[in-house]
Design an enzyme around this catalytic site. Structure first.
Site, PDB file in Angstrom:
ATOM      1  N   ASP A   1     100.871  37.058 -30.340  1.00 17.30           N
ATOM      2  CA  ASP A   1     102.068  36.294 -29.931  1.00 17.30           C
ATOM      3  C   ASP A   1     103.253  37.200 -29.563  1.00 17.30           C
ATOM      4  O   ASP A   1     104.414  36.838 -29.783  1.00 17.30           O
ATOM      5  CB  ASP A   1     102.500  35.311 -31.045  1.00 17.30           C
TER       6      ASP A   1
ATOM      7  N   HIS B   1     101.836  28.521 -27.724  1.00 22.30           N
ATOM      8  CA  HIS B   1     101.998  28.628 -29.176  1.00 22.30           C
ATOM      9  C   HIS B   1     102.975  27.540 -29.635  1.00 22.30           C
ATOM     10  O   HIS B   1     104.026  27.356 -29.018  1.00 22.30           O
ATOM     11  CB  HIS B   1     102.517  30.014 -29.565  1.00 22.30           C
TER      12      HIS B   1
HETATM   13  C1  GAR Z   1      98.139  23.271 -29.980  1.00 25.14           C
HETATM   14  O1  GAR Z   1      99.176  22.772 -30.779  1.00 25.14           O
HETATM   15  C2  GAR Z   1      98.382  24.730 -29.640  1.00 25.14           C
HETATM   16  O2  GAR Z   1      99.735  25.038 -29.444  1.00 25.14           O
HETATM   17  C3  GAR Z   1      97.856  25.397 -30.884  1.00 25.14           C
HETATM   18  O3  GAR Z   1      96.672  24.690 -31.180  1.00 25.14           O
HETATM   19  C4  GAR Z   1      96.824  23.330 -30.774  1.00 25.14           C
HETATM   20  C5  GAR Z   1      95.633  22.918 -29.922  1.00 25.14           C
HETATM   21  O4  GAR Z   1      95.669  21.554 -29.584  1.00 25.14           O
HETATM   22  N1  GAR Z   1      97.634  26.802 -30.661  1.00 25.14           N
HETATM   23  C6  GAR Z   1      97.916  27.737 -31.566  1.00 25.14           C
HETATM   24  O5  GAR Z   1      98.311  27.486 -32.677  1.00 25.14           O
HETATM   25  C7  GAR Z   1      97.683  29.185 -31.099  1.00 25.14           C
HETATM   26  N2  GAR Z   1      98.341  30.109 -31.978  1.00 25.14           N
HETATM   27  P1  GAR Z   1      94.808  20.961 -28.395  1.00 25.14           P
HETATM   28  O6  GAR Z   1      93.367  21.423 -28.609  1.00 25.14           O
HETATM   29  O7  GAR Z   1      94.930  19.475 -28.540  1.00 25.14           O
HETATM   30  O8  GAR Z   1      95.367  21.454 -27.094  1.00 25.14           O
END
Ligand code: GAR
Length: 203
Positions: A151, A110
């Site tokens: 979370d 997260h």
């Molecule tokens: C990341 O920043 C992750 O922490 C977030 O989505 C993004 C995915 O990036 N997740 C959340 O917000 C979950 N609550 P990625 O596809 O480049 O790994």
């Protein structure tokens, strides 16, 4: 060997960080047995294909009801028979049955220091927009086990990241990924794979 399934929705930079950490030995005794995306256009699927990792799309758009999608998602995860499910930017609510079937065997990354800027509706860029709006000087990322809540599960690792004057949400998101997410998610997988993590109560 810890068999992991990585669930993704978008760019897949966290998936890439896991792949790279396995390749360079930072994550030991771990194999990615499958990647699941809820989004057919996720670039994460390409990242898996390049490495010959089995990758499937299970999209809610292909099912008449949410229950049918949940069943298919659960069946898709079981098919890979993983020891650990890694939610790496998976922007879908996990079905309660999945949490029950994989008790203490699902982790999530997260993009904030939980319990700040988390919970329902807090994902992706919104998290960073909320942090900027509140004017915090430090944010970061959290990797945690997944329980029934959003979370709320036991925290494994957190890493703080400085908020700079004039940051846009995108700039902050990028810094949090580079300095925190791509570090603590591979570290958590390595720690679990090598027996360094024990859950006791909510810790
Ligand atoms: C990341 O920043 C992750 O922490 C977030 O989505 C993004 C995915 O990036 N997740 C959340 O917000 C979950 N609550 P990625 O596809 O480049 O790994």
């Amino acid at each position: 060997m810890l068999k992991i399934v990585v669930c993704v929705s978008g760019g897949g930079t966290n998936l890439q960080a896991i792949i790279d950490a396995i390749d360079n030995g930072a994550i030991k005794n771990t194999e990615i047995v499958g990647v699941i995306s809820n989004n057919a256009n996720a670039y994460a699927l390409e990242r898996a294909k390049v490495k010959n990792i089995p990758a499937v799309c299970i999209s809610p758009k292909d099912f008449e009801t949410r229950d049918l999608f949940n069943e298919a998602l659960l069946a898709g995860v079981h098919e890979f028979a993983p020891d650990l499910v890694v939610l790496a930017g998976f922007l879908v609510n996990i079905p309660p049955q999945m949490v029950a079937d994989f008790k203490d065997c699902i982790i999530n990354i997260h993009p904030s220091l939980i319990p700040s800027f988390c919970g329902k509706g807090m994902y992706g860029l919104r998290v960073h927009e909320a942090a900027l709006e509140r004017g915090v000087k430090v944010t970061g990322a959290t990797v945690h086990f997944v329980d029934d809540g959003t979370d709320t599960g036991p925290i494994i690792f957190q890493k703080a990241v400085e908020v700079k004057d004039g940051d846009s949400a995108k700039e902050l998101q990028q810094r949090v990924m580079e300095e925190a997410e791509w570090v603590i998610l591979p570290n958590a997988i390595n720690a679990i794979a090598n027996g360094e993590i024990k859950i006791g109560g909510d810790r």
